[in-house]
Design a protein around this motif. Structure first.
Motif, PDB file in Angstrom:
ATOM      1  N   ILE A  19      -6.033   7.748 -18.236  1.00  0.00           N
ATOM      2  CA  ILE A  19      -5.162   7.540 -17.094  1.00  0.00           C
ATOM      3  C   ILE A  19      -6.056   7.072 -16.061  1.00  0.00           C
ATOM      4  O   ILE A  19      -7.111   7.337 -15.639  1.00  0.00           O
ATOM      5  CB  ILE A  19      -4.377   8.789 -16.586  1.00  0.00           C
ATOM      6  N   PRO A  20      -5.583   5.902 -15.313  1.00  0.00           N
ATOM      7  CA  PRO A  20      -6.669   5.175 -14.334  1.00  0.00           C
ATOM      8  C   PRO A  20      -6.685   6.078 -12.894  1.00  0.00           C
ATOM      9  O   PRO A  20      -5.675   6.804 -12.739  1.00  0.00           O
ATOM     10  CB  PRO A  20      -5.918   3.602 -14.030  1.00  0.00           C
ATOM     11  N   ALA A  21      -7.900   5.860 -12.076  1.00  0.00           N
ATOM     12  CA  ALA A  21      -8.138   6.418 -11.082  1.00  0.00           C
ATOM     13  C   ALA A  21      -7.440   5.383  -9.986  1.00  0.00           C
ATOM     14  O   ALA A  21      -7.161   4.344 -10.229  1.00  0.00           O
ATOM     15  CB  ALA A  21      -9.377   6.647 -10.804  1.00  0.00           C
ATOM     16  N   ILE A  22      -7.038   6.266  -8.742  1.00  0.00           N
ATOM     17  CA  ILE A  22      -6.450   5.359  -7.729  1.00  0.00           C
ATOM     18  C   ILE A  22      -7.460   5.532  -6.246  1.00  0.00           C
ATOM     19  O   ILE A  22      -8.240   6.387  -6.220  1.00  0.00           O
ATOM     20  CB  ILE A  22      -5.029   5.845  -7.291  1.00  0.00           C
ATOM     21  N   GLY A  23      -7.191   4.222  -5.895  1.00  0.00           N
ATOM     22  CA  GLY A  23      -8.027   4.185  -4.407  1.00  0.00           C
ATOM     23  C   GLY A  23      -7.204   4.812  -3.312  1.00  0.00           C
ATOM     24  O   GLY A  23      -6.042   5.111  -3.545  1.00  0.00           O
ATOM     25  N   ASP A  24      -7.707   4.758  -2.113  1.00  0.00           N
ATOM     26  CA  ASP A  24      -6.902   5.494  -0.973  1.00  0.00           C
ATOM     27  C   ASP A  24      -5.877   4.937  -0.456  1.00  0.00           C
ATOM     28  O   ASP A  24      -4.851   5.378  -0.065  1.00  0.00           O
ATOM     29  CB  ASP A  24      -7.889   5.287   0.219  1.00  0.00           C
ATOM     30  N   ASP A  25      -5.528   3.508  -0.935  1.00  0.00           N
ATOM     31  CA  ASP A  25      -4.384   2.599  -0.363  1.00  0.00           C
ATOM     32  C   ASP A  25      -3.484   2.270  -1.765  1.00  0.00           C
ATOM     33  O   ASP A  25      -2.608   1.794  -1.541  1.00  0.00           O
ATOM     34  CB  ASP A  25      -4.838   1.370   0.096  1.00  0.00           C
ATOM     35  N   GLU A  26      -3.800   3.197  -2.749  1.00  0.00           N
ATOM     36  CA  GLU A  26      -2.918   3.018  -4.071  1.00  0.00           C
ATOM     37  C   GLU A  26      -2.160   4.257  -4.323  1.00  0.00           C
ATOM     38  O   GLU A  26      -2.509   5.410  -3.893  1.00  0.00           O
ATOM     39  CB  GLU A  26      -4.191   2.721  -5.340  1.00  0.00           C
ATOM     40  N   GLY A  70      -2.641   7.922  -2.628  1.00  0.00           N
ATOM     41  CA  GLY A  70      -3.787   7.836  -2.088  1.00  0.00           C
ATOM     42  C   GLY A  70      -3.896   8.437  -0.599  1.00  0.00           C
ATOM     43  O   GLY A  70      -2.628   8.302  -0.023  1.00  0.00           O
ATOM     44  N   ARG A  71      -4.879   8.685   0.077  1.00  0.00           N
ATOM     45  CA  ARG A  71      -4.982   9.489   1.277  1.00  0.00           C
ATOM     46  C   ARG A  71      -4.535   8.248   2.258  1.00  0.00           C
ATOM     47  O   ARG A  71      -3.799   8.603   3.331  1.00  0.00           O
ATOM     48  CB  ARG A  71      -6.377   9.705   1.717  1.00  0.00           C
TER      49      ARG A  71
END
Length: 326
Positions: A19-26, A70-71
């Motif tokens: 499962i892919p990780a996400i960035g703050d804007d994703e 994401g945050r």
């Protein structure tokens, strides 16, 4: 997670991936329904209009549910129902960027649009191809109930044009040689169908339009002969919108008809800038695109879905479904 990958040499396989990780804007999205289109088949064969690398996860016609945010994501939260555009700056989602044919995938909030509550997952996955047909009606200069529109070709895009034009109140005729496709156009709101391969094609259109021809002609087949015939069946001062794509072919055409009929013609590609408008139209008009989906496969059998598109010419839209959750 399960994901469909195109791995080169016209090979597609369902594989187990992280499962892919996400960035703050994703956001992390759980796929719900994904359509397969001709561009995906070109991708499978190693051809596309911008560079890409194998292996690649396809899927640019989709609907999905947010399962992580994401945050820095401001407007979407867990449970949000969304759809997303294909062209992302210089990248194309599902081509140069891994797409939605996976249980989970990543997208930036800025790429996404909220799917109205009254539209199903299947309707959501049809927004991308339908937006192209809807954009064609926008570019037809005030298409409305006063028009008789003729759609040349009842492929997925042509059928979308039929639905959009009928939804705007126009009288719609469709030119399609395959009876099942013509019947599907009628179910989506077309008022009549003609066979463009018949020797009497132009005469049939004139008969159905009281001798005038169509006030709007949409060429959606991409066939050069049909592109030329658009001039023949257009009414005086008609608007012609070329949607179907052909590269490099040529046929004779009576170009003098542009002047003698005072015709307007334009070519379009894609659906730039009209996704919010498209979604509002679908939500408020009641247009039901679900008849376009002629087969569905679970993600675990996505390679079979690809095979169906390649081998069964009766298919219009083949969809892949998933109910995965974290």
């Amino acid at each position: 997670m399960k994901a469909l990958q195109f791995i080169g040499d016209n090979r597609a396989a369902v594989r187990d991936l992280d499962i892919p990780a996400i960035g703050d804007d994703e956001v992390l999205l759980a796929s719900r329904q994904v359509g397969i289109c001709h561009s995906d088949i070109e991708l499978l064969a190693g051809r596309y209009i911008i560079p890409f690398d194998f292996p690649v996860i396809p899927g640019h016609e989709w609907s999905a549910e947010v399962v992580r945010a994401g945050r820095a994501v401001k407007h979407l939260g867990v449970g949000s129902r969304v759809v997303g555009e294909c062209v992302i700056g210089r990248d194309h989602f599902g081509f140069s960027i891994s797409g939605a044919a996976a249980e989970f995938f990543v997208a930036k909030e800025s790429w996404l649009h909220a799917l109205p509550d009254n539209l199903s997952w299947a309707q959501g996955a049809l927004v991308e191809p339908f937006s192209c047909g809807y954009y064609a009606t926008v570019r037809a200069d005030n298409l409305d109930a006063s028009d008789t529109a003729l759609v040349l070709g009842a492929g997925p895009i042509g059928l979308g044009i039929v639905a959009a034009a009928a939804g705007k109140g126009a009288r719609v005729l469709v030119a399609e040689p395959t009876p099942a496709r013509a019947d599907l156009a009628l179910s989506l709101g077309a008022d009549g169908a003609v066979d463009p391969t018949a020797d009497t094609f132009v005469d049939q259109v004139l008969e159905l339009t009281g001798g005038a021809g169509a006030s709007v002609v949409f060429e959606a087949s991409g066939k050069p002969a049909a592109m030329a015939s658009a001039l023949e069946v257009a009414a005086f001062r008609a608007r012609i919108v070329y949607v179907g794509i052909d590269v490099g072919s040529s046929v004779p055409a009576r170009l003098g008809l542009f002047q003698s009929k005072e015709l307007q013609a334009r070519g379009i590609i894609g659906s730039p800038g009209v996704w919010p408008q498209t979604l509002r139209f679908l939500s408020r008009s009641g247009v039901d695109l679900s008849p376009l989906v002629t087969a569905t496969y679970p993600l675990e059998k996505a390679d079979d879905a690809v095979a169906a598109v390649l081998t069964d010419k009766d298919q219009v839209k083949v969809h892949i479904t998933s109910a995965a959750s974290l």
